[in-house]
Motif scaffolding. Structure first.
Motif, mmCIF file in Angstrom:
data_model
loop_
_atom_site.group_PDB
_atom_site.id
_atom_site.type_symbol
_atom_site.label_atom_id
_atom_site.label_comp_id
_atom_site.label_asym_id
_atom_site.label_seq_id
_atom_site.Cartn_x
_atom_site.Cartn_y
_atom_site.Cartn_z
ATOM 1 N N TRP A 122 -10.450 1.612 10.753
ATOM 2 C CA TRP A 122 -11.232 1.158 12.075
ATOM 3 C C TRP A 122 -11.959 0.480 11.931
ATOM 4 C CZ3 TRP A 122 -11.888 6.068 7.958
ATOM 5 C CH2 TRP A 122 -11.537 6.814 8.339
ATOM 6 N N VAL A 123 -11.707 -0.457 11.087
ATOM 7 C CA VAL A 123 -12.194 -2.139 11.778
ATOM 8 C C VAL A 123 -11.532 -3.455 11.037
ATOM 9 C CG1 VAL A 123 -14.815 -0.541 10.673
ATOM 10 C CG2 VAL A 123 -13.408 -2.223 9.709
ATOM 11 N N ASP A 124 -11.906 -3.629 11.835
ATOM 12 C CA ASP A 124 -11.188 -5.018 11.350
ATOM 13 C C ASP A 124 -11.776 -6.303 10.906
ATOM 14 O OD1 ASP A 124 -9.046 -6.975 12.044
ATOM 15 O OD2 ASP A 124 -9.390 -8.170 13.848
ATOM 16 N N TRP A 125 -11.974 -6.256 9.651
ATOM 17 C CA TRP A 125 -12.287 -6.483 8.832
ATOM 18 C C TRP A 125 -11.972 -6.456 7.442
ATOM 19 C CZ3 TRP A 125 -15.449 -5.110 4.409
ATOM 20 C CH2 TRP A 125 -16.332 -6.583 3.458
ATOM 21 N N SER A 126 -11.807 -7.078 6.366
ATOM 22 C CA SER A 126 -11.763 -7.403 5.201
ATOM 23 C C SER A 126 -12.596 -7.646 4.232
ATOM 24 C CB SER A 126 -10.714 -7.840 4.556
ATOM 25 O OG SER A 126 -8.994 -7.476 6.057
ATOM 26 N N LEU A 127 -12.571 -7.288 2.605
ATOM 27 C CA LEU A 127 -13.104 -7.934 1.989
ATOM 28 C C LEU A 127 -13.193 -9.244 1.855
ATOM 29 C CD1 LEU A 127 -16.393 -6.780 -0.064
ATOM 30 C CD2 LEU A 127 -14.478 -6.287 -1.479
ATOM 31 N N PRO A 128 -13.862 -10.074 1.192
ATOM 32 C CA PRO A 128 -13.325 -11.286 0.813
ATOM 33 C C PRO A 128 -12.593 -11.774 -0.291
ATOM 34 C CG PRO A 128 -15.859 -12.048 1.922
ATOM 35 C CD PRO A 128 -15.221 -10.413 1.670
ATOM 36 N N ALA A 129 -11.685 -12.027 -0.390
ATOM 37 C CA ALA A 129 -10.939 -11.834 -1.852
ATOM 38 C C ALA A 129 -11.755 -12.365 -3.388
ATOM 39 C CB ALA A 129 -9.535 -12.665 -1.936
ATOM 40 N N LEU A 130 -12.145 -11.640 -4.104
ATOM 41 C CA LEU A 130 -12.670 -12.247 -5.068
ATOM 42 C C LEU A 130 -11.825 -12.832 -6.498
ATOM 43 C CD1 LEU A 130 -14.793 -9.094 -6.414
ATOM 44 C CD2 LEU A 130 -15.427 -10.770 -5.086
ATOM 45 N N ALA A 131 -9.871 -13.030 -6.323
ATOM 46 C CA ALA A 131 -9.733 -13.455 -7.018
ATOM 47 C C ALA A 131 -7.516 -13.740 -6.608
ATOM 48 C CB ALA A 131 -9.325 -12.587 -8.119
ATOM 49 N N GLY A 132 -7.159 -14.822 -6.585
ATOM 50 C CA GLY A 132 -6.326 -15.053 -5.979
ATOM 51 C C GLY A 132 -4.877 -13.996 -6.885
ATOM 52 N N PRO A 133 -3.599 -14.090 -5.566
ATOM 53 C CA PRO A 133 -2.404 -13.801 -6.508
ATOM 54 C C PRO A 133 -2.240 -14.379 -7.421
ATOM 55 C CG PRO A 133 -1.855 -15.106 -4.516
ATOM 56 C CD PRO A 133 -2.716 -15.501 -4.728
ATOM 57 N N ASP A 134 -1.459 -13.080 -8.957
ATOM 58 C CA ASP A 134 -1.510 -13.449 -10.046
ATOM 59 C C ASP A 134 -0.857 -11.928 -10.283
ATOM 60 O OD1 ASP A 134 -1.302 -13.041 -12.773
ATOM 61 O OD2 ASP A 134 -3.008 -14.745 -13.030
ATOM 62 N N HIS A 135 0.575 -12.042 -10.231
ATOM 63 C CA HIS A 135 1.166 -10.538 -10.383
ATOM 64 C C HIS A 135 1.433 -10.263 -11.843
ATOM 65 C CE1 HIS A 135 4.702 -7.752 -10.498
ATOM 66 N NE2 HIS A 135 5.293 -8.433 -11.906
ATOM 67 N N ALA A 136 0.626 -10.409 -13.100
ATOM 68 C CA ALA A 136 0.606 -10.892 -14.779
ATOM 69 C C ALA A 136 -0.565 -10.112 -14.081
ATOM 70 C CB ALA A 136 0.490 -11.239 -15.450
ATOM 71 N N ALA A 137 -2.045 -10.142 -13.539
ATOM 72 C CA ALA A 137 -3.160 -9.919 -13.317
ATOM 73 C C ALA A 137 -2.855 -8.849 -13.166
ATOM 74 C CB ALA A 137 -4.126 -11.057 -13.122
ATOM 75 N N HIS A 138 -2.787 -8.438 -11.988
ATOM 76 C CA HIS A 138 -2.417 -7.682 -10.683
ATOM 77 C C HIS A 138 -1.866 -6.154 -11.856
ATOM 78 C CE1 HIS A 138 -1.152 -4.215 -7.881
ATOM 79 N NE2 HIS A 138 -0.489 -4.607 -8.190
ATOM 80 N N GLU A 139 0.155 -6.478 -12.408
ATOM 81 C CA GLU A 139 -0.291 -5.309 -13.119
ATOM 82 C C GLU A 139 -0.950 -4.896 -14.271
ATOM 83 O OE1 GLU A 139 2.603 -3.818 -12.768
ATOM 84 O OE2 GLU A 139 3.191 -4.623 -10.916
ATOM 85 N N PHE A 140 -2.249 -5.853 -15.516
ATOM 86 C CA PHE A 140 -2.818 -6.137 -16.521
ATOM 87 C C PHE A 140 -4.220 -4.788 -16.060
ATOM 88 C CE2 PHE A 140 -6.739 -6.584 -18.753
ATOM 89 C CZ PHE A 140 -6.272 -6.511 -19.750
ATOM 90 N N VAL A 141 -4.999 -5.331 -14.987
ATOM 91 C CA VAL A 141 -5.972 -4.545 -13.967
ATOM 92 C C VAL A 141 -5.247 -3.127 -13.496
ATOM 93 C CG1 VAL A 141 -8.003 -4.423 -12.341
ATOM 94 C CG2 VAL A 141 -6.691 -6.537 -13.311
ATOM 95 N N ALA A 142 -4.281 -3.289 -12.365
ATOM 96 C CA ALA A 142 -3.716 -2.070 -12.332
ATOM 97 C C ALA A 142 -3.685 -1.066 -13.210
ATOM 98 C CB ALA A 142 -2.107 -2.339 -12.116
ATOM 99 N N GLU A 143 -2.748 -0.985 -14.265
ATOM 100 C CA GLU A 143 -2.822 -0.206 -15.168
ATOM 101 C C GLU A 143 -4.371 0.418 -16.234
ATOM 102 O OE1 GLU A 143 -1.424 2.163 -17.784
ATOM 103 O OE2 GLU A 143 -0.430 1.661 -16.359
ATOM 104 N N ILE A 144 -5.319 -1.012 -15.856
ATOM 105 C CA ILE A 144 -6.452 -0.609 -17.055
ATOM 106 C C ILE A 144 -7.685 0.219 -15.060
ATOM 107 C CG2 ILE A 144 -9.193 -1.472 -17.208
ATOM 108 C CD1 ILE A 144 -7.165 -4.044 -17.857
ATOM 109 N N HIS A 145 -7.408 -0.510 -14.581
ATOM 110 C CA HIS A 145 -7.704 1.039 -13.262
ATOM 111 C C HIS A 145 -7.214 2.392 -13.399
ATOM 112 C CE1 HIS A 145 -9.835 1.535 -9.487
ATOM 113 N NE2 HIS A 145 -8.635 1.922 -9.084
#
Length: 179
Positions: A122-145
């Motif tokens: 409902w708003v045209d706003w996004s949270l600023p990124a805390l990190a950039g794209p990183d597939h391995a980090a994404h998979e790791f953090v997704a599993e932990i989350h």
């Protein structure tokens, strides 16, 4: 110090119950997202954006809750619990606060590592990124989350069970202090 109330300060109580609502909403919405199937690189669905918003609400409610908890009197439990029970309660509360802080941050990192921003409905706003794209980090953090989300069920369950145990079996005022 004289405690004038048998209940927590209103900020602590309201933040507690609003956090409960946000957590329930986050779990319900993420389950609905799972039913939708994989998102891939497509924009986040309304359900996923709602999950983001609920997670950010948990994080936003944490600061005033902690500040009020640290700066206002804690109503005593009557009758006072045994030392081992008080120690266990402190440990469980520390675990709860850790989850309330860590889970939303991991969620934001998971989205950022996937190369996306946390966008809100409902708003045209996004949270600023805390990190950039990183597939391995994404998979790791997704599993932990996801794993911590499942462990959080047990911590929440222990918290609820303890509150009900205090209220119905011990018959002290532990639960009533938060109502």
């Amino acid at each position: 110090m004289v405690v004038k109330s048998s209940r927590y300060h209103w900020v602590v109580r309201y933040a507690h119950w609003l956090t409960v609502l946000a957590i329930v909403l986050a779990y319900v919405l993420v389950d609905l997202v799972d039913d939708e199937g994989p998102e891939g690189n497509s924009p986040p669905s309304l359900m996923l954006q709602g999950h983001y918003l609920a997670g950010l609400a948990v994080l936003a409610l944490l600061l005033p809750r902690i500040l009020a908890r640290l700066t206002t009197p804690v109503p005593p439990i009557v009758p006072a619990p045994k030392t081992v029970i008080a120690f266990a309660a402190h440990g469980l509360h520390l675990a709860l606060y850790a989850f309330l802080l860590v889970q939303p941050i991991l969620g934001v990192l998971q989205v950022n590592y996937a190369g996306q921003l946390v966008s809100l409905p409902w708003v045209d706003w996004s949270l600023p990124a805390l990190a950039g794209p990183d597939h391995a980090a994404h998979e790791f953090v997704a599993e932990i989350h996801e794993t911590l989300g499942e462990v959080f069920y047990w911590v929440i369950g222990a918290h609820i069970a303890a509150a009900l145990w205090h209220h119905f079996l011990v018959r002290d005022n532990t639960l009533r202090r938060m109502l």
